[in-house]
Design an enzyme around this catalytic site. Structure first.
Site, PDB file in Angstrom:
ATOM      1  N   ASP A   1       0.853  -1.188   0.000  1.00  0.00           N
ATOM      2  CA  ASP A   1       0.000   0.000   0.000  1.00  0.00           C
ATOM      3  C   ASP A   1       0.893   1.244   0.000  1.00  0.00           C
ATOM      4  OD1 ASP A   1      -3.228   0.469   1.021  1.00  0.00           O
ATOM      5  OD2 ASP A   1      -1.849   2.178   1.014  1.00  0.00           O
TER       6      ASP A   1
ATOM      7  N   HIS B   1     -10.281  -5.445  -3.164  1.00  0.00           N
ATOM      8  CA  HIS B   1      -8.957  -5.729  -2.595  1.00  0.00           C
ATOM      9  C   HIS B   1      -9.061  -6.045  -1.120  1.00  0.00           C
ATOM     10  CE1 HIS B   1      -9.740  -1.392  -2.569  1.00  0.00           C
ATOM     11  NE2 HIS B   1      -9.124  -1.368  -1.389  1.00  0.00           N
ATOM     12  N   PHE B   2      -8.064  -6.784  -0.653  1.00  0.00           N
ATOM     13  CA  PHE B   2      -7.966  -7.187   0.754  1.00  0.00           C
ATOM     14  C   PHE B   2      -6.739  -6.507   1.345  1.00  0.00           C
ATOM     15  CE2 PHE B   2     -10.265 -10.405  -1.517  1.00  0.00           C
ATOM     16  CZ  PHE B   2     -11.274 -10.795  -0.654  1.00  0.00           C
ATOM     17  N   HIS B   3      -6.947  -5.786   2.437  1.00  0.00           N
ATOM     18  CA  HIS B   3      -5.832  -5.151   3.139  1.00  0.00           C
ATOM     19  C   HIS B   3      -5.277  -6.135   4.170  1.00  0.00           C
ATOM     20  CE1 HIS B   3      -6.942  -0.835   2.166  1.00  0.00           C
ATOM     21  NE2 HIS B   3      -8.127  -1.392   2.007  1.00  0.00           N
TER      22      HIS B   3
HETATM   23  P1  5GP Z   1      -9.843   1.278   0.030  1.00  0.00           P
HETATM   24  O1  5GP Z   1     -10.161   2.619   0.618  1.00  0.00           O
HETATM   25  O2  5GP Z   1     -10.366   1.218  -1.389  1.00  0.00           O
HETATM   26  O3  5GP Z   1     -10.256   0.112   0.864  1.00  0.00           O
HETATM   27  O4  5GP Z   1      -8.270   1.166  -0.028  1.00  0.00           O
HETATM   28  C1  5GP Z   1      -7.495   1.642  -1.083  1.00  0.00           C
HETATM   29  C2  5GP Z   1      -6.060   1.558  -0.618  1.00  0.00           C
HETATM   30  O5  5GP Z   1      -5.240   1.776  -1.755  1.00  0.00           O
HETATM   31  C3  5GP Z   1      -5.679   2.608   0.424  1.00  0.00           C
HETATM   32  O6  5GP Z   1      -5.127   1.967   1.555  1.00  0.00           O
HETATM   33  C4  5GP Z   1      -4.653   3.494  -0.299  1.00  0.00           C
HETATM   34  O7  5GP Z   1      -3.624   3.915   0.543  1.00  0.00           O
HETATM   35  C5  5GP Z   1      -4.150   2.585  -1.390  1.00  0.00           C
HETATM   36  N1  5GP Z   1      -3.735   3.255  -2.606  1.00  0.00           N
HETATM   37  C6  5GP Z   1      -4.340   4.315  -3.218  1.00  0.00           C
HETATM   38  N2  5GP Z   1      -3.706   4.620  -4.353  1.00  0.00           N
HETATM   39  C7  5GP Z   1      -2.684   3.732  -4.481  1.00  0.00           C
HETATM   40  C8  5GP Z   1      -1.662   3.552  -5.471  1.00  0.00           C
HETATM   41  O8  5GP Z   1      -1.564   4.254  -6.471  1.00  0.00           O
HETATM   42  N3  5GP Z   1      -0.796   2.529  -5.254  1.00  0.00           N
HETATM   43  C9  5GP Z   1      -0.868   1.727  -4.158  1.00  0.00           C
HETATM   44  N4  5GP Z   1       0.047   0.766  -4.044  1.00  0.00           N
HETATM   45  N5  5GP Z   1      -1.811   1.879  -3.208  1.00  0.00           N
HETATM   46  C10 5GP Z   1      -2.703   2.867  -3.370  1.00  0.00           C
END
Ligand code: 5GP
Length: 140
Positions: A33, A102-104
């Site tokens: 991330d 996606h899975f964190h």
């Molecule tokens: P969500 O809010 O959709 O569950 O999580 C999206 C995640 O993607 C966030 O933790 C954010 O930091 C990460 N993220 C956003 N843009 C990018 C990017 O361009 N590259 C990577 N590797 N992570 C990203």
């Protein structure tokens, strides 16, 4: 839900944007991330074009969870951590910011997390962590 082919993770999957990858096969990709909520924050995504977990065919979800386990084990081993958060946000209403499922994986206590998508991490440091995680996956 309609899938937008221009979302950031679709662009990473097509190689149009860079990512610090730790694992890839024909069905999934795992990468660091860019704005980690804790050291070692990693994302695992299926390659299937799906916005939320509910849009993902069950067999893709089942396969991706196997990779989530593999990467989680490697993170714990590589970073010498015990305990890992598995977080999955489905839908803007839940706080999802990137519309590709996606899975964190976050090896930290819930009470110590930094803000979600809050601040860019030190990318050189993240690369070093990724090398350790990659090595742990390779040795599984
Ligand atoms: P969500 O809010 O959709 O569950 O999580 C999206 C995640 O993607 C966030 O933790 C954010 O930091 C990460 N993220 C956003 N843009 C990018 C990017 O361009 N590259 C990577 N590797 N992570 C990203």
């Amino acid at each position: 839900m309609t899938y937008n082919e221009q979302n950031i993770f679709a662009r990473i999957l097509r190689g149009e944007l860079p990512a610090i990858k730790v694992y890839e096969d024909d069905r999934t990709l795992a990468f660091m991330d860019i704005m980690p909520q804790a050291e070692g924050h990693t994302l695992v995504i299926p390659k299937t074009a799906a916005v939320t977990l509910l849009d993902l065919p069950a067999e893709d979800a089942a396969y991706t969870i196997q990779i989530v386990q593999k990467v989680a084990r490697a993170i714990e081993k590589a970073l010498d951590k015990k305990g890992i958060i598995l977080m999955q946000l489905s839908g803007e209403e839940a706080g999802q910011t990137v519309p590709h499922v996606h899975f964190h994986l976050i090896p930290e206590s819930l009470h110590q997390l930094r803000q979600h998508a809050g601040q860019m991490g030190d990318q050189e440091h993240i690369k070093r962590l990724a090398e350790k995680i990659k090595a742990a996956i390779a040795s599984e």
